[in-house]
Scaffold this motif. Structure first.
Motif, PDB file in Angstrom:
ATOM      1  N   GLN A 261       0.829  -1.212   0.000  1.00  7.01           N
ATOM      2  CA  GLN A 261       0.000   0.000   0.000  1.00  7.01           C
ATOM      3  C   GLN A 261       0.863   1.262   0.000  1.00  7.01           C
ATOM      4  O   GLN A 261       0.545   2.249  -0.672  1.00  7.01           O
ATOM      5  N   ILE A 262       1.957   1.235   0.760  1.00  7.23           N
ATOM      6  CA  ILE A 262       2.874   2.381   0.758  1.00  7.23           C
ATOM      7  C   ILE A 262       3.506   2.547  -0.616  1.00  7.23           C
ATOM      8  O   ILE A 262       3.658   3.668  -1.116  1.00  7.23           O
TER       9      ILE A 262
ATOM     10  N   GLY B   4      -2.546   3.155  11.056  1.00  9.40           N
ATOM     11  CA  GLY B   4      -2.555   1.692  10.979  1.00  9.40           C
ATOM     12  C   GLY B   4      -1.739   1.141   9.829  1.00  9.40           C
ATOM     13  O   GLY B   4      -1.038   0.133   9.974  1.00  9.40           O
ATOM     14  N   THR B   5      -1.791   1.796   8.671  1.00  5.80           N
ATOM     15  CA  THR B   5      -1.046   1.325   7.496  1.00  5.80           C
ATOM     16  C   THR B   5       0.455   1.381   7.732  1.00  5.80           C
ATOM     17  O   THR B   5       1.212   0.672   7.071  1.00  5.80           O
ATOM     18  N   TYR B   6       0.911   2.219   8.653  1.00  3.75           N
ATOM     19  CA  TYR B   6       2.337   2.377   8.919  1.00  3.75           C
ATOM     20  C   TYR B   6       2.842   1.439  10.018  1.00  3.75           C
ATOM     21  O   TYR B   6       3.998   1.568  10.430  1.00  3.75           O
TER      22      TYR B   6
ATOM     23  N   ASP C  15       9.638  -0.539  -8.356  1.00  3.24           N
ATOM     24  CA  ASP C  15       8.481  -0.789  -9.217  1.00  3.24           C
ATOM     25  C   ASP C  15       7.235  -1.147  -8.437  1.00  3.24           C
ATOM     26  O   ASP C  15       6.198  -1.467  -9.024  1.00  3.24           O
ATOM     27  N   GLY C  16       7.322  -1.124  -7.094  1.00  3.40           N
ATOM     28  CA  GLY C  16       6.185  -1.444  -6.243  1.00  3.40           C
ATOM     29  C   GLY C  16       6.145  -2.878  -5.774  1.00  3.40           C
ATOM     30  O   GLY C  16       5.276  -3.230  -4.960  1.00  3.40           O
ATOM     31  N   ALA C  17       7.060  -3.728  -6.247  1.00  5.94           N
ATOM     32  CA  ALA C  17       7.093  -5.117  -5.798  1.00  5.94           C
ATOM     33  C   ALA C  17       7.592  -5.205  -4.361  1.00  5.94           C
ATOM     34  O   ALA C  17       8.432  -4.410  -3.935  1.00  5.94           O
TER      35      ALA C  17
END
Length: 372
Positions: free
Chosen positions: A51-52, A134-136, A326-328
């Motif tokens: 998500q980050i 929460g996401t962090y 690349d987001g992987a």
């Protein structure tokens, strides 16, 4: 004539055998349940990293650059964040935290008189700074911020394989003076107090680390959770300085520091790794690819969050998650090849001396190593 009915039931021996069998089955089941729960927590942690990564890509799509690490504002005549905001502040609207972003980006009179983009990142009176996102947070890390303290985090950006100048990037707090001597050591996708974008990642986004996990320090003297000072006023150039490695680690318990090792929180309780998601100083929201995952961290000077070796670390077994450009999301093991740990960056443009691990952290080193 009396009729006798034979009652059915367990004998004492049979009952004890059944209880013993149930005990054995429970004993076998509990570790499997714990492993399944950790697998679920690890999957959620990986999802947070993803998500980050999506937030960073959406930010880049909107502004054609990455959010600045240690950026912000210095409005004249007012209290300000003094250009110490972390990249995690900038991506708030892109990780479904629009309401938090609006609180920070607008002036506020809640519990004080606060400027737009918030006050100093060491000010606990400001409500958003005391809020944990929460996401962090990784669910495998049990640390919980105490009431009234800063919000914590388990994710950080990658500032490359350099040490000197990585705390402020050679840029003063007013964001007006730039020291070109820092350029040699700012080699990651994020460069402290500098603007960067995907166009700067000449090694390729899929071959370059953009961020990684960190552990929140809980005050237990764990090597994965808190940096050691090398000495008062000293600069840190050698990743294996004995004050951080041989002389600091307890030989009887190699996952912990000895009692004589000087740790950051021994000075100020709030100066702890992972304890300020909004602060762009490297101890709180940055990692570099020098020491392998889950090794000790070490920092220069006897002060708050200066340059140093800040390792990727996690509560997962055997390694930690990293976010590629690349987001992987990749899980890097503690045993990744990390080259020569006793040298530093000596000349501009030199290949990373830290093997595959160091090469993955540089954005334009032209190294050929890649993660499979």
């Amino acid at each position: 004539m009396r009729m006798y009915v034979k009652r059915q039931g367990f004998t004492l021996v049979e009952l004890l055998v059944v209880i013993a069998i149930i005990g054995v089955l429970v004993g076998l089941l509990l570790p499997a349940v714990q492993a399944a729960r950790e697998a679920a927590r690890r999957m959620q942690c990986s999802n947070n990293v993803k998500q980050i990564g999506l937030g960073l890509h959406n930010y880049h799509a909107a502004y054609n650059q990455l959010p600045k690490q240690a950026g912000g504002s210095t409005p004249p005549g007012t209290r300000s964040n003094v250009n110490f905001l972390s990249f995690l502040v900038g991506i708030l609207p892109f990780v479904e935290q629009q309401s938090m972003w609006e609180q920070i980006s607008n002036p506020s009179t809640v519990n004080g008189n606060w400027p737009a983009m918030g006050p100093e990142t060491w000010n606990t009176g400001y409500d958003p700074w005391r809020t944990t996102i929460g996401t962090y947070r990784c669910p495998s890390d049990p640390y919980v911020s105490a009431p009234g303290q800063f919000g914590s985090n388990n994710y950080a950006c990658c500032i490359g394989d350099g040490i000197p100048w990585t705390d402020r990037g050679g840029v003063d707090d007013a964001n007006s003076t730039v020291n070109p001597a820092a350029d040699m050591h700012l080699r990651g996708m994020f460069k402290t107090r500098r603007v960067t974008g995907f166009r700067d990642t000449l090694d390729g986004l899929s071959n370059t680390i953009m961020g990684g996990e960190i552990v929140c320090d809980a005050g237990r003297r764990e090597i994965i959770a808190q940096p050691v000072f090398i000495d008062n006023g000293d600069n840190h150039f050698n990743p294996t300085h004995p004050k951080c490695t041989a002389n600091a680690i307890d030989p009887a318990r190699p996952q912990f520091y000895v009692a004589s090792a000087e740790l950051q929180y021994s000075k100020v309780d709030e100066w702890r790794k992972g304890h300020r998601w909004m602060c762009g100083l490297p101890m709180y929201t940055a990692i570099n690819t020098i020491r392998p995952p889950n090794k000790e961290s070490c920092m220069s000077h006897n002060s708050d969050g200066r340059e140093g070796t800040y390792t990727v670390s996690s509560r997962h077994q055997g390694g930690a998650h990293v976010l590629m450009g690349d987001g992987a999301v990749k899980f890097i093991t503690d045993s990744i090849e990390a080259g020569n740990q006793s040298v530093g960056i000596a000349v501009p443009g030199m290949a990373s001396p830290y093997g595959l691990w160091g090469a993955l952290g540089t954005a334009m080193g032209k190294e050929t190593q890649t993660l499979e």
